[in-house]
Scaffold this active site. Structure first.
Site, mmCIF file in Angstrom:
data_model
loop_
_atom_site.group_PDB
_atom_site.id
_atom_site.type_symbol
_atom_site.label_atom_id
_atom_site.label_comp_id
_atom_site.label_asym_id
_atom_site.label_seq_id
_atom_site.Cartn_x
_atom_site.Cartn_y
_atom_site.Cartn_z
ATOM 1 N N HIS A 168 0.862 -1.179 0.000
ATOM 2 C CA HIS A 168 0.000 0.000 0.000
ATOM 3 C C HIS A 168 0.899 1.230 0.000
ATOM 4 O O HIS A 168 1.681 1.439 0.927
ATOM 5 C CB HIS A 168 -0.930 0.017 1.215
ATOM 6 N N CYS A 169 0.782 2.047 -1.032
ATOM 7 C CA CYS A 169 1.648 3.217 -1.190
ATOM 8 C C CYS A 169 0.863 4.483 -0.850
ATOM 9 O O CYS A 169 -0.046 4.865 -1.598
ATOM 10 C CB CYS A 169 2.182 3.290 -2.620
ATOM 11 N N PRO A 170 1.167 5.137 0.253
ATOM 12 C CA PRO A 170 0.448 6.372 0.574
ATOM 13 C C PRO A 170 0.787 7.520 -0.370
ATOM 14 O O PRO A 170 0.005 8.473 -0.486
ATOM 15 C CB PRO A 170 0.902 6.677 2.007
ATOM 16 N N GLY A 173 -1.720 7.119 -2.905
ATOM 17 C CA GLY A 173 -3.064 7.064 -2.344
ATOM 18 C C GLY A 173 -3.852 5.847 -2.742
ATOM 19 O O GLY A 173 -5.084 5.913 -2.850
#
Length: 357
Positions: A168-170, A173
């Site tokens: 999951h890449c913030p 997003g």
């Protein structure tokens, strides 16, 4: 006679999907709920490139070559396109099991494991699956009520099982999975080239221009490019290594293929070119969510009718079946008063006497 008016309300499936996602443009755009760092990514890219096009490009296009801003614009547009494609797409979310499907899976598990005595821990819910002559374990997801496919994992941030889950890449997003990993890799690759390009020509501008030291915004631009350079280029190199091995970030962190077991990666072709072609150039599977599918919900003035009531009201009504009556019972006349025939007049007394004779 009161008439019940039914109002139809069309609801899209994305409005009822579980998980922690946000949707825009009638379900066409799918993102995680935590989008603050994604906006920071947009601000850094747009701000740095705006300063570069406003100050350095005008000077360098005249002094060196007009191709400098053209190539920078191409890198910028490609980076923004791949970023938005990664952020706004379905990463490969697997739908959760329906209640009937979940109950059936529970029955299968109970039939396989048998009754567990009270106080004892139940055995792990795992299925063995063979890939390239190697056993791969399929784990059960207690949230989605399914056995996850190979290489899938449950994202704790988006609360969804994602096929070929990478991480999951913030910064984008969104989750990075099977359906958007290639766009994520192209984004960080193009962003690395853009950062190197902008940083290099910033140095050239400082060396050639006599007004470079008087601009405070230029110093901020150089600092942003310098610190971004190491992180983005290092991230690109790491994912290039993973693509060459046909491996995901999740598998690398867990040590699935390089741990104590020394199990070989069953998904690797043993060739860097074949692995890169499969990950970056293979066919893109369609989304299985059907986000824009229609769920008709109907509301009435008194009570919300069920789906069966609604479907039956739209069909032509058949006549009510006739009840079976006994010989002593007479059927009631169901005709209206206007349709009943007039009663026959009584016979005169003389005619009745003659009839008796």
């Amino acid at each position: 006679m009161s008439v019940m008016v039914v109002r139809k309300k069309v609801t899209r499936k994305w409005e009822k999907l579980p998980g922690r996602n946000t949707f825009c443009c009638d379900g066409r755009v799918m993102m995680a709920r935590q989008k603050g760092i994604f906006y920071l990514t947009l601000f850094l890219i747009l701000g740095t490139c705006t300063l570069f096009f406003a100050f350095e490009c005008r000077y360098l296009a005249v002094q060196l070559s007009p191709a400098i801003p053209v190539f920078a614009a191409m890198l910028f547009l490609f980076s923004m396109a791949t970023l938005l494609r990664t952020s706004f797409s379905d990463p490969g979310v697997i739908p959760r099991a329906l209640p009937d499907e979940a109950a059936f899976i529970e029955m299968e598990i109970e039939a396989t494991n048998g009754a567990v005595p009270q106080g004892q821990r139940p055995p792990p819910r795992i299925k063995n699956f063979q890939i390239n002559n190697q056993i791969v374990k399929l784990k059960y997801c207690y949230t989605c009520k399914i056995f996850r496919p190979p290489r899938a994992s449950h994202c704790s941030i988006c609360d969804n099982c994602v096929e070929r889950f990478d991480h999951h890449c913030p910064w984008v997003g969104n989750c990075v999975g099977k359906r958007n990993y290639r766009y994520f890799y192209l984004f960080i690759l193009s962003l690395s080239l853009l950062t190197i390009y902008v940083f290099a020509f910033n140095i050239v501008y400082v060396a050639l221009s006599e007004y470079a030291g008087q601009c405070l915004l230029l110093e901020w631009e150089v600092l942003i490019c310098f610190f971004t350079l190491w992180s983005v280029v290092g991230l690109t190199g790491f994912h290039t290594f993973l693509v060459a091995l046909n491996q995901t970030t999740n598998e690398d962190i867990k040590g699935s293929w390089t741990g104590k077991n020394r199990v070989q990666n069953p998904y690797s072709h043993g060739n860097i070119v074949k692995n890169c072609c499969e990950v970056l150039c293979g066919p893109l599977p369609p989304s299985v969510l059907d986000r824009r599918g229609i769920l008709p919900l109907e509301e009435s003035g008194s009570r919300p009718p069920s789906t069966q009531d609604t479907s039956s009201s739209l069909l032509p009504q058949s006549p009510a079946p006739t009840e079976h009556l006994n010989s002593n019972e007479m059927p009631e006349d169901s005709s209206t008063p206007e349709e009943m025939p007039p009663p026959e007049p009584p016979e005169p007394p003389q005619e009745a006497a003659e009839a008796e004779k």
